[in-house]
Write a protein that holds these residues in place. Structure first.
Motif, PDB file in Angstrom:
ATOM      1  N   PRO A   1      42.324  33.328   0.106  1.00  0.00           N
ATOM      2  CA  PRO A   1      42.536  32.574   1.348  1.00  0.00           C
ATOM      3  C   PRO A   1      43.073  33.470   2.458  1.00  0.00           C
ATOM      4  O   PRO A   1      43.858  34.404   2.203  1.00  0.00           O
ATOM      5  CB  PRO A   1      43.569  31.510   0.945  1.00  0.00           C
ATOM      6  N   ALA A   2      42.659  33.187   3.670  1.00  0.00           N
ATOM      7  CA  ALA A   2      43.093  33.998   4.810  1.00  0.00           C
ATOM      8  C   ALA A   2      44.609  34.007   4.945  1.00  0.00           C
ATOM      9  O   ALA A   2      45.207  35.017   5.343  1.00  0.00           O
ATOM     10  CB  ALA A   2      42.453  33.475   6.091  1.00  0.00           C
ATOM     11  N   ALA A   3      45.240  32.898   4.588  1.00  0.00           N
ATOM     12  CA  ALA A   3      46.696  32.813   4.708  1.00  0.00           C
ATOM     13  C   ALA A   3      47.401  33.784   3.765  1.00  0.00           C
ATOM     14  O   ALA A   3      48.544  34.184   4.025  1.00  0.00           O
ATOM     15  CB  ALA A   3      47.156  31.386   4.419  1.00  0.00           C
ATOM     16  N   ALA A   4      46.735  34.164   2.672  1.00  0.00           N
ATOM     17  CA  ALA A   4      47.361  35.061   1.699  1.00  0.00           C
ATOM     18  C   ALA A   4      46.997  36.517   1.929  1.00  0.00           C
ATOM     19  O   ALA A   4      47.571  37.413   1.295  1.00  0.00           O
ATOM     20  CB  ALA A   4      46.956  34.658   0.283  1.00  0.00           C
ATOM     21  N   ALA A   5      46.049  36.781   2.821  1.00  0.00           N
ATOM     22  CA  ALA A   5      45.550  38.142   3.001  1.00  0.00           C
ATOM     23  C   ALA A   5      46.642  39.104   3.457  1.00  0.00           C
ATOM     24  O   ALA A   5      46.743  40.236   2.977  1.00  0.00           O
ATOM     25  CB  ALA A   5      44.384  38.147   3.979  1.00  0.00           C
ATOM     26  N   HIS A   6      47.466  38.663   4.407  1.00  0.00           N
ATOM     27  CA  HIS A   6      48.501  39.548   4.930  1.00  0.00           C
ATOM     28  C   HIS A   6      49.537  39.879   3.861  1.00  0.00           C
ATOM     29  O   HIS A   6      49.959  41.038   3.720  1.00  0.00           O
ATOM     30  CB  HIS A   6      49.191  38.893   6.129  1.00  0.00           C
ATOM     31  N   ALA A   7      49.938  38.885   3.080  1.00  0.00           N
ATOM     32  CA  ALA A   7      50.921  39.119   2.016  1.00  0.00           C
ATOM     33  C   ALA A   7      50.358  40.068   0.962  1.00  0.00           C
ATOM     34  O   ALA A   7      51.067  40.954   0.466  1.00  0.00           O
ATOM     35  CB  ALA A   7      51.331  37.799   1.382  1.00  0.00           C
ATOM     36  N   LEU A   8      49.085  39.906   0.622  1.00  0.00           N
ATOM     37  CA  LEU A   8      48.469  40.790  -0.360  1.00  0.00           C
ATOM     38  C   LEU A   8      48.359  42.214   0.169  1.00  0.00           C
ATOM     39  O   LEU A   8      48.554  43.177  -0.578  1.00  0.00           O
ATOM     40  CB  LEU A   8      47.082  40.269  -0.740  1.00  0.00           C
ATOM     41  N   ALA A   9      48.063  42.351   1.455  1.00  0.00           N
ATOM     42  CA  ALA A   9      47.990  43.684   2.050  1.00  0.00           C
ATOM     43  C   ALA A   9      49.342  44.381   1.986  1.00  0.00           C
ATOM     44  O   ALA A   9      49.436  45.576   1.667  1.00  0.00           O
ATOM     45  CB  ALA A   9      47.502  43.589   3.494  1.00  0.00           C
ATOM     46  N   ARG A  10      50.403  43.637   2.269  1.00  0.00           N
ATOM     47  CA  ARG A  10      51.749  44.205   2.221  1.00  0.00           C
ATOM     48  C   ARG A  10      52.126  44.600   0.791  1.00  0.00           C
ATOM     49  O   ARG A  10      52.841  45.585   0.576  1.00  0.00           O
ATOM     50  CB  ARG A  10      52.763  43.207   2.765  1.00  0.00           C
ATOM     51  N   ALA A  11      51.655  43.833  -0.184  1.00  0.00           N
ATOM     52  CA  ALA A  11      51.977  44.139  -1.580  1.00  0.00           C
ATOM     53  C   ALA A  11      51.141  45.296  -2.114  1.00  0.00           C
ATOM     54  O   ALA A  11      51.621  46.088  -2.931  1.00  0.00           O
ATOM     55  CB  ALA A  11      51.751  42.897  -2.446  1.00  0.00           C
ATOM     56  N   ALA A  12      49.893  45.398  -1.656  1.00  0.00           N
ATOM     57  CA  ALA A  12      48.987  46.409  -2.191  1.00  0.00           C
ATOM     58  C   ALA A  12      49.180  47.780  -1.546  1.00  0.00           C
ATOM     59  O   ALA A  12      48.973  48.802  -2.201  1.00  0.00           O
ATOM     60  CB  ALA A  12      47.537  45.963  -2.004  1.00  0.00           C
ATOM     61  N   THR A  13      49.576  47.812  -0.283  1.00  0.00           N
ATOM     62  CA  THR A  13      49.672  49.082   0.437  1.00  0.00           C
ATOM     63  C   THR A  13      50.576  50.090  -0.259  1.00  0.00           C
ATOM     64  O   THR A  13      50.211  51.262  -0.413  1.00  0.00           O
ATOM     65  CB  THR A  13      50.138  48.845   1.883  1.00  0.00           C
ATOM     66  N   PRO A  14      51.776  49.704  -0.718  1.00  0.00           N
ATOM     67  CA  PRO A  14      52.629  50.689  -1.395  1.00  0.00           C
ATOM     68  C   PRO A  14      52.432  50.744  -2.914  1.00  0.00           C
ATOM     69  O   PRO A  14      53.344  51.141  -3.642  1.00  0.00           O
ATOM     70  CB  PRO A  14      54.036  50.198  -1.046  1.00  0.00           C
ATOM     71  N   SER A  15      51.255  50.345  -3.411  1.00  0.00           N
ATOM     72  CA  SER A  15      51.069  50.284  -4.861  1.00  0.00           C
ATOM     73  C   SER A  15      51.172  51.667  -5.509  1.00  0.00           C
ATOM     74  O   SER A  15      51.745  51.813  -6.592  1.00  0.00           O
ATOM     75  CB  SER A  15      49.727  49.628  -5.204  1.00  0.00           C
ATOM     76  N   TYR A  16      50.643  52.701  -4.867  1.00  0.00           N
ATOM     77  CA  TYR A  16      50.769  54.052  -5.424  1.00  0.00           C
ATOM     78  C   TYR A  16      52.224  54.505  -5.380  1.00  0.00           C
ATOM     79  O   TYR A  16      52.731  55.114  -6.328  1.00  0.00           O
ATOM     80  CB  TYR A  16      49.866  55.021  -4.662  1.00  0.00           C
ATOM     81  N   ALA A  17      52.902  54.204  -4.279  1.00  0.00           N
ATOM     82  CA  ALA A  17      54.320  54.538  -4.169  1.00  0.00           C
ATOM     83  C   ALA A  17      55.126  53.836  -5.263  1.00  0.00           C
ATOM     84  O   ALA A  17      56.013  54.437  -5.885  1.00  0.00           O
ATOM     85  CB  ALA A  17      54.844  54.149  -2.783  1.00  0.00           C
ATOM     86  N   LEU A  18      54.824  52.574  -5.516  1.00  0.00           N
ATOM     87  CA  LEU A  18      55.512  51.836  -6.576  1.00  0.00           C
ATOM     88  C   LEU A  18      55.236  52.453  -7.936  1.00  0.00           C
ATOM     89  O   LEU A  18      56.139  52.591  -8.778  1.00  0.00           O
ATOM     90  CB  LEU A  18      55.071  50.375  -6.549  1.00  0.00           C
TER      91      LEU A  18
END
Length: 361
Positions: free
Chosen positions: A277-294
């Motif tokens: 859903p479009a409403a979840a896209a921003h939250a997923l982007a924020r969670a996925a962006t630092p995945s390598y850092a995590l």
């Protein structure tokens, strides 16, 4: 919606975010007093995460192959950029954050050496450090200094192998029929990996062992451009089912399921019917962006919190569970600034930018 967010693929973000969290939880229930507390309090869940959580790496491999193919050969064409430059940039992007996280890990080890010596490496040599800097520690037979070091090395090898196969397709690439040469070479290596290399556990320090998962992601991207994509996906599924019939591997089965889900999600995205859903896209982007850092940063945090729990007199499993939750939250919080101030600048840094020969090779 920002332009950067509009260029993202929410279904890719969903896979990256989920896989990163599963890997972190797998390590949390696998090392030290925190792990023992988790197994006492929630034995079934902790046991499942301990036994199967590492398989989430297959999701990263499939996604990595998909994104690499999308960047290196968006239409199935041969490699256009210079191969040395591509490999150098990939190396810097991987190794600079890795070395920063490794420094933090060794610093944490020095702090806990007296209280938790079993997880502290001993007799670290200059050769071992140099091998880690070159991402050749497994190839040269050195013990890894941090969890996940093998994945960073394999990621570089897989990217190099994919780029090399696309480079081989350069001859005659301008002819329309040559658009299939690169994908065909990759498909051949996928089959060789599935039926031969991936069945040889002694080869798990080398890219051909893992290329079946990485290549599946690449082929999903290219099949999405083909008008007979469904027939191609059926052929791919039949080939992987045959490989599994020869020798069942849970990792390969998960990679196949991930690739098929990715193909379905990508088609829905192309048709304007996204699965996220479009409403979840921003939250997923924020969670996925630092995945390598995590992925890089959670282990030194785990070392310190485990040492703290070991020093608490009479700590109950409930206290251990609280420490587990705190470790997970702290690692996720620290991954954001690590990505912003270490990983992102590393992607732009090039100490050899003054050598034009690299860019024309």
């Amino acid at each position: 919606m920002s332009s950067s967010l509009s260029r993202r693929l929410p279904h890719i973000d969903a896979l990256k975010a989920l896989a990163a969290q599963v890997i972190v939880l797998h390590h949390l229930v696998s090392y030290g007093p925190i792990a023992r507390a988790a197994h006492e309090l929630l034995p079934a869940l902790s046991g499942a995460l301990h036994q199967y959580g590492r398989m989430a790496v297959q999701v990263f491999l499939v996604v990595g192959g998909y994104l690499s193919a999308r960047g290196l050969s968006p239409r199935g064409q041969a490699l256009q950029a210079g191969l040395p430059e591509l490999l150098w940039r990939r190396y810097l992007r991987l190794v600079l954050p890795f070395l920063a996280a490794l420094t933090l890990t060794l610093g944490a080890c020095s702090l806990i050496a007296s209280s938790w010596p079993e997880l502290v490496p001993t007799d670290i040599t200059l050769g071992q450090l140099f091998a880690h800097a070159l991402l050749l520690h497994d190839v040269l037979g050195y013990e890894a200094l941090t969890v996940g070091a093998w994945y960073v090395a394999i990621d570089l090898q897989l990217f190099a192998l994919l780029a090399g196969l696309l480079w081989l397709a350069r001859r005659g690439w301008h002819h329309p029929s040559r658009l299939v040469v690169g994908p065909v070479l990759v498909a051949g290596m996928v089959l060789a990996s599935a039926f031969v290399f991936n069945r040889q556990s002694a080869l798990d320090a080398y890219a051909p062992y893992f290329f079946v998962s990485y290549g599946l992601g690449a082929l999903v991207h290219w099949l999405g451009l083909w008008r007979h994509r469904r027939a191609g996906l059926v052929l791919l599924t039949v080939a992987m089912a045959a490989a599994l019939a020869v020798a069942w591997r849970d990792r390969l089965a998960l990679a196949l399921v991930t690739a098929l889900w990715l193909a379905w999600a990508q088609q829905r995205h192309a048709e304007g019917r996204p699965v996220v859903p479009a409403a979840a896209a921003h939250a997923l982007a924020r969670a996925a962006t630092p995945s390598y850092a995590l992925f890089l940063l959670h282990f030194p945090v785990l070392l310190l919190t485990n040492a703290l729990l070991a020093q608490l007199p009479g700590a109950t499993p409930a206290v251990g569970a609280v420490m587990l939750l705190g470790t997970w939250l702290l690692a996720n919080c620290l991954a954001v600034p690590f990505h912003r101030w270490v990983e992102a600048p590393a992607a732009r840094f090039d100490p050899l930018a003054w050598l034009p020969r690299l860019r024309t090779a």
